[in-house]
Design a protein around this motif. Structure first.
Motif, PDB file in Angstrom:
ATOM      1  N   UNK A   4      -1.441   1.773  -3.462  1.00  0.00           N
ATOM      2  CA  UNK A   4      -0.413   0.844  -3.948  1.00  0.00           C
ATOM      3  C   UNK A   4      -0.807  -0.569  -3.530  1.00  0.00           C
ATOM      4  N   UNK A   5      -0.665  -1.512  -4.424  1.00  0.00           N
ATOM      5  CA  UNK A   5      -1.049  -2.893  -4.125  1.00  0.00           C
ATOM      6  C   UNK A   5       0.141  -3.811  -3.866  1.00  0.00           C
ATOM      7  N   UNK A   6       1.343  -3.299  -4.000  1.00  0.00           N
ATOM      8  CA  UNK A   6       2.532  -4.109  -3.787  1.00  0.00           C
ATOM      9  C   UNK A   6       2.893  -4.026  -2.300  1.00  0.00           C
ATOM     10  N   UNK A   7       2.938  -5.160  -1.593  1.00  0.00           N
ATOM     11  CA  UNK A   7       3.142  -5.153  -0.136  1.00  0.00           C
ATOM     12  C   UNK A   7       4.349  -4.359   0.346  1.00  0.00           C
ATOM     13  N   UNK A   8       5.475  -4.479  -0.330  1.00  0.00           N
ATOM     14  CA  UNK A   8       6.666  -3.786   0.172  1.00  0.00           C
ATOM     15  C   UNK A   8       6.511  -2.275   0.119  1.00  0.00           C
ATOM     16  N   UNK A   9       5.693  -1.758  -0.774  1.00  0.00           N
ATOM     17  CA  UNK A   9       5.478  -0.313  -0.851  1.00  0.00           C
ATOM     18  C   UNK A   9       4.817   0.181   0.433  1.00  0.00           C
ATOM     19  N   UNK A  10       3.856  -0.569   0.942  1.00  0.00           N
ATOM     20  CA  UNK A  10       3.201  -0.209   2.197  1.00  0.00           C
ATOM     21  C   UNK A  10       4.174  -0.157   3.356  1.00  0.00           C
ATOM     22  N   UNK A  11       5.097  -1.104   3.404  1.00  0.00           N
ATOM     23  CA  UNK A  11       6.106  -1.119   4.470  1.00  0.00           C
ATOM     24  C   UNK A  11       7.045   0.076   4.354  1.00  0.00           C
ATOM     25  N   UNK A  54       3.364   6.291  15.243  1.00  0.00           N
ATOM     26  CA  UNK A  54       3.720   4.894  15.009  1.00  0.00           C
ATOM     27  C   UNK A  54       2.905   4.437  13.809  1.00  0.00           C
ATOM     28  N   UNK A  55       3.562   3.844  12.829  1.00  0.00           N
ATOM     29  CA  UNK A  55       2.861   3.447  11.612  1.00  0.00           C
ATOM     30  C   UNK A  55       3.264   2.040  11.206  1.00  0.00           C
ATOM     31  N   UNK A  56       2.293   1.308  10.665  1.00  0.00           N
ATOM     32  CA  UNK A  56       2.579  -0.026  10.135  1.00  0.00           C
ATOM     33  C   UNK A  56       1.606  -0.314   9.000  1.00  0.00           C
ATOM     34  N   UNK A  57       2.057  -1.113   8.060  1.00  0.00           N
ATOM     35  CA  UNK A  57       1.209  -1.525   6.945  1.00  0.00           C
ATOM     36  C   UNK A  57       0.433  -2.755   7.376  1.00  0.00           C
ATOM     37  N   UNK A  58      -0.851  -2.749   7.116  1.00  0.00           N
ATOM     38  CA  UNK A  58      -1.708  -3.883   7.434  1.00  0.00           C
ATOM     39  C   UNK A  58      -1.957  -4.626   6.126  1.00  0.00           C
ATOM     40  N   UNK A  59      -1.226  -5.700   5.934  1.00  0.00           N
ATOM     41  CA  UNK A  59      -1.264  -6.417   4.662  1.00  0.00           C
ATOM     42  C   UNK A  59      -2.439  -7.368   4.526  1.00  0.00           C
ATOM     43  N   UNK A  60      -3.037  -7.773   5.648  1.00  0.00           N
ATOM     44  CA  UNK A  60      -3.973  -8.881   5.589  1.00  0.00           C
ATOM     45  C   UNK A  60      -5.405  -8.550   5.956  1.00  0.00           C
ATOM     46  N   UNK A  61      -5.665  -7.373   6.472  1.00  0.00           N
ATOM     47  CA  UNK A  61      -7.004  -7.121   6.974  1.00  0.00           C
ATOM     48  C   UNK A  61      -7.374  -5.658   6.876  1.00  0.00           C
ATOM     49  N   UNK A  62      -8.665  -5.400   6.735  1.00  0.00           N
ATOM     50  CA  UNK A  62      -9.165  -4.047   6.769  1.00  0.00           C
ATOM     51  C   UNK A  62      -9.772  -3.714   8.125  1.00  0.00           C
ATOM     52  N   UNK A  63      -9.631  -4.644   9.097  1.00  0.00           N
ATOM     53  CA  UNK A  63     -10.178  -4.423  10.423  1.00  0.00           C
ATOM     54  C   UNK A  63      -9.323  -3.418  11.181  1.00  0.00           C
ATOM     55  N   UNK A  64      -9.965  -2.629  12.082  1.00  0.00           N
ATOM     56  CA  UNK A  64      -9.180  -1.695  12.891  1.00  0.00           C
ATOM     57  C   UNK A  64      -8.270  -2.451  13.849  1.00  0.00           C
ATOM     58  N   UNK A  65      -7.237  -1.787  14.363  1.00  0.00           N
ATOM     59  CA  UNK A  65      -6.322  -2.441  15.287  1.00  0.00           C
ATOM     60  C   UNK A  65      -7.062  -2.987  16.504  1.00  0.00           C
ATOM     61  N   UNK A  66      -6.701  -4.167  16.941  1.00  0.00           N
ATOM     62  CA  UNK A  66      -7.313  -4.764  18.117  1.00  0.00           C
ATOM     63  C   UNK A  66      -8.640  -5.437  17.863  1.00  0.00           C
ATOM     64  N   UNK A  67      -9.126  -5.465  16.645  1.00  0.00           N
ATOM     65  CA  UNK A  67     -10.429  -6.048  16.348  1.00  0.00           C
ATOM     66  C   UNK A  67     -10.355  -7.570  16.192  1.00  0.00           C
ATOM     67  N   UNK A  68      -9.157  -8.116  16.127  1.00  0.00           N
ATOM     68  CA  UNK A  68      -9.026  -9.553  15.926  1.00  0.00           C
ATOM     69  C   UNK A  68      -9.083 -10.316  17.206  1.00  0.00           C
TER      70      UNK A  68
END
Length: 88
Positions: A50-57, A74-88
């Motif tokens: 799905x490409x619509x942001x609210x669907x991911x949420x 625990x789940x969350x939609x990552x709207x801005x990046x394909x990096x793994x958690x903590x990679x930023x």
């Protein structure tokens, strides 16, 4: 868009996590990648169809709190990046 799923029990295998997420997400799960299965800090990244942001949420809210291996996910939609958690 990716869904990040954390708090995966160490007792869960990569295959168990993948099958659970594919069953729960159905056609929304294009690809499931499980990182460090069987270790503390294991997580999964699910590429959503799905490409619509609210669907991911909405999808994240449905997975968040479901139990796998005795732990609440625990789940969350990552709207801005394909990096793994903590990679930023």
């Amino acid at each position: 868009m990716n869904l990040i799923v954390r708090n995966i029990a160490e007792s869960c295998s990569e295959q168990e996590v993948r099958e659970f997420l594919k069953r729960e997400l159905g056609h929304y799960a294009k690809n499931v990648e499980v990182v460090d299965a069987g270790k503390p800090g294991a997580y999964a990244t699910v590429e959503l169809g799905a490409q619509v942001p609210y669907v991911g949420e909405v999808i994240a809210r449905q997975i968040h709190g479901k139990h796998l291996g005795g732990l609440a996910l625990e789940a969350s939609a990552d709207l801005f990046s394909d990096e793994p958690p903590g990679a930023r």
